[in-house]
Scaffold this active site. Structure first.
Site, PDB file in Angstrom:
ATOM      1  N   LYS A 226       0.808  -0.729  -0.151  1.00  0.00           N
ATOM      2  CA  LYS A 226       0.122   0.262  -0.208  1.00  0.00           C
ATOM      3  C   LYS A 226       1.224   1.444   0.428  1.00  0.00           C
ATOM      4  O   LYS A 226       0.147   2.166  -0.238  1.00  0.00           O
ATOM      5  CB  LYS A 226      -1.045   0.149   1.701  1.00  0.00           C
ATOM      6  CG  LYS A 226      -1.899   1.104   1.444  1.00  0.00           C
ATOM      7  CD  LYS A 226      -2.528   0.476   2.636  1.00  0.00           C
ATOM      8  CE  LYS A 226      -3.949   1.602   2.918  1.00  0.00           C
ATOM      9  NZ  LYS A 226      -4.536   2.014   3.433  1.00  0.00           N
TER      10      LYS A 226
ATOM     11  N   GLU B 280     -10.843   6.006   5.328  1.00  0.00           N
ATOM     12  CA  GLU B 280     -10.527   4.659   6.488  1.00  0.00           C
ATOM     13  C   GLU B 280     -11.583   5.243   8.065  1.00  0.00           C
ATOM     14  O   GLU B 280     -12.551   4.864   8.642  1.00  0.00           O
ATOM     15  CB  GLU B 280      -9.610   4.390   6.840  1.00  0.00           C
ATOM     16  CG  GLU B 280      -8.854   4.422   5.255  1.00  0.00           C
ATOM     17  CD  GLU B 280      -7.636   3.189   5.390  1.00  0.00           C
ATOM     18  OE1 GLU B 280      -6.510   3.922   6.202  1.00  0.00           O
ATOM     19  OE2 GLU B 280      -7.058   2.969   4.817  1.00  0.00           O
TER      20      GLU B 280
ATOM     21  N   ASP C   6      -6.248   6.941  14.179  1.00  0.00           N
ATOM     22  CA  ASP C   6      -5.877   5.693  13.771  1.00  0.00           C
ATOM     23  C   ASP C   6      -4.397   5.445  13.501  1.00  0.00           C
ATOM     24  O   ASP C   6      -3.758   5.895  12.868  1.00  0.00           O
ATOM     25  CB  ASP C   6      -6.737   5.868  11.966  1.00  0.00           C
ATOM     26  CG  ASP C   6      -6.037   3.879  10.704  1.00  0.00           C
ATOM     27  OD1 ASP C   6      -5.278   2.931  11.774  1.00  0.00           O
ATOM     28  OD2 ASP C   6      -7.432   4.407  10.414  1.00  0.00           O
TER      29      ASP C   6
END
Ligand code: AMP
Length: 575
Positions: free
Chosen positions: A68, A146, A169
């Site tokens: 990613k 997200e 996060d």
């Protein structure tokens, strides 16, 4: 049927809404979370997930992990190059495996998906994620941020009239802090800030460095073994006070054994945690809220299991943190909810996201002209009119920029194109530029030549690929760091442009003897002051001098206009 997918740096998962509830779909071994790893064998065979991870010990150079990080950025990962695959192709393998698991669990074909990306992904990275989905045979019906997904998962059973949530996060490779507001079932992202090169992998490396003291030789394979042990220790220390790191006969003869305590770990990771708080501070500032105005802080990502992280976050936000969500599952569950909403199996919730950085074009003097400001809710549309900078200019180059700096050169160029202009005196030909960002965060730029109505449209997808996402964080901090210099340069440039227009006009007035006496003297002095300020370069000095000159010539300028009109009228009478 639409599935929700969390395509994570270290782990991925797939879910759906079943009888009104979001659930994750487990593979044949009963696991709901899959490592984001792909092994490419010499013979072209491929293994994904846990099976790929098992190959890592023996065949590390053919196992791709953390792909990613390379989505939508130029290739640079030695393993990716070694296996001859692009980040999109590798991600497609992960998605194909998730699709397979979903089809196997559901007993039906799965062709549509919602896929999540970090809030900080730029257009190029979002487009690359979409293409990876298509390669895997999935139509990506929505790219979802997200933190928004995490908030969706959190908000399910706790919706009240109005809730403001911070989503912290901290995953394997990225960090975001996002502030969301939920009102009457509508979500809005108020601000988001993060660092796409900050995560649990860093902690593994910090522990590795601590382990590697006194050991000098680290071939790739050994390095991976040590890193794996470091990662295991990190996890253990979320529950235990101390852990023994062991690597018997790691080089055939010597063994490694050392005790790491939680206290040690807290010391090693202090600066790392501090970096997440720095981002959090920026996001809070952008949102315009005080921490006291937040109703909850939701923790997402595997690293938020670390007690030191939880403590630091609780301290920063001055409240107990919400750990009711499984930090590894919240994002996939949120994606499943969004998928459920879109396929009609769930009550409708409108989702709004924001732009992480400002978007605009370059104008006169190399200035950044912001068209869509940072933290604007998307989807959105905004436009502005631009005029030709010179007489008879035939075309205008539209340079599309992203960033927070005042000067175009300090921002990123996402792409550029040319639009034709009508041949007219300076300032008379016009081009309208419109920016449109769709719900997936993909930018479309339209330039319209006003007299002909001719349009030039550019979609910024692939041209954003050259942007290094690590620089996002640098961009925002640089805009804070250079705020003073930047604004001075803008003031100076704007004043200089004005001066360059004024000077020839004023000189013409003076040489033609259109003014005399004290008025002429004042204009002469003001003109000299402007010229001096231009060569010496003080922004506010130049601005003041230009204003004074403008004022001094006001009377004669009005007279000139009058005269021009008289002349025009006279001409008309002759005709
Ligand atoms: P994610 O990207 O959300 O899957 O997060 C993965 C990261 O969380 C990796 O760096 C893991 O090593 C880390 N992690 C997972 N479980 C734990 C745990 N119990 N304690 C500390 N870190 C963890």
């Amino acid at each position: 049927m639409i599935v929700g997918i969390d395509l994570g740096t270290t782990h991925s998962a797939v879910g759906v809404v079943d009888s009104g509830f979001p659930i994750l779909l487990a593979d044949e071994e009963g696991r709901r979370i899959m490592p984001s790893a792909v092994w490419y064998g010499e013979q072209g065979d491929i293994e994904v997930g846990r099976k790929a991870m098992r190959r890592r010990g023996l065949d590390p150079m053919r196992v791709v992990t953390s792909v990613k990080r390379w989505m939508g950025v130029p290739p640079g990962d030695p393993i990716l190059e070694n296996v001859g695959k692009s980040a999109e192709e590798v991600s497609a393998e992960i998605l194909r495996e998730l699709k397979r698991i979903a089809e196997w669990r559901l007993g039906e074909l799965v062709e549509k998906a919602v896929i999540t990306v970090p809030a900080y992904f730029n257009d190029g990275q979002r487009a690359a994620t979409k293409r990876a989905g298509e390669l895997a045979g999935l139509e990506v019906v929505r790219i979802l941020n997200e933190p928004t997904a995490a908030a969706l998962a959190y908000g399910m059973d706790k919706l009240k009239d109005r809730t403001r949530i911070a989503v912290y996060d901290l995953g394997g490779g990225t960090f975001d802090l996002t502030i969301l507001e939920m009102e009457d079932g509508v979500f809005q992202v108020l601000a988001t800030h993060g660092d796409t090169r900050l995560g649990g992998d860093d902690v593994d490396r910090l522990i590795f460095d601590w382990m590697a003291e006194g050991i000098y030789d680290f071939p790739q394979e050994r390095r991976i073994k040590f890193l794996e042990e470091a990662e295991r220790a990190k996890r253990m220390l979320s529950d235990e006070d101390a852990v023994t790191l062991r690597l018997p006969f790691y080089d055939g003869t010597s063994s490694f054994e050392k005790i790491l305590t939680r206290k040690d770990l807290n010391r090693i990771t202090k600066g790392w945690i501090e970096r997440t708080l720095k981002c959090s501070r920026q996001a809070m500032m952008d949102s315009g809220l005080k921490v006291e105005e937040l109703d909850a802080v939701v923790l997402v990502g595997g690293c938020t299991r670390m007690p030191a992280v939880r403590e630091a976050v609780a301290g920063f936000f001055k409240m107990k943190v919400d750990v009711t969500q499984h930090p590894d599952e919240a994002i996939a569950l949120g994606a499943a909810i969004q998928a459920g909403v879109m396929s009609g199996s769930m009550r409708k919730i409108v989702l709004l996201d924001v732009t992480p950085l400002s978007l605009g074009i370059e104008t006169f003097g190399g200035l950044m002209n912001v068209i869509i400001a940072r933290n604007t809710t998307i989807p959105c549309k905004a436009g502005e009119m631009f005029a030709n900078a010179a007489d008879g200019q035939e075309k205008m180059r539209v340079r599309v920029l992203q960033g927070e700096r005042e000067m175009a050169r300090d921002n990123w160029e996402l792409g550029n194109f040319e639009v034709g202009m009508e041949i007219l005196p300076k300032g008379r030909a016009r081009v309208g530029v419109q920016f449109k960002i769709d719900a997936d965060g993909i930018l479309e730029v339209l330039a319209r030549e006003i007299s002909t109505g001719r349009d030039v449209i550019m979609k910024i997808e692939s041209s954003a690929v050259n942007v290094d996402d690590a620089a996002v964080e640098a961009m925002v901090s640089a805009s804070v760091e250079y705020a003073f210099e930047d604004i001075s340069e803008r003031i100076f440039t704007e004043a200089r442009i004005k001066a360059e227009e004024l000077i020839p006009a004023v000189e013409m007035i003076l040489s033609n003897g259109l003014v005399d006496g004290s008025e002429a003297k004042e204009i002469e002095e003001s003109l000299a002051a402007v010229k001096t300020a231009m060569s010496r370069g003080g922004a506010n000095l130049l601005k003041a001098a230009v204003q004074k000159l403008d004022l001094a010539t006001e009377g004669v300028a009005a007279k000139l206009v009058e005269k021009a009109m008289e002349e025009a009228l006279a001409r008309e009478m002759v005709i």
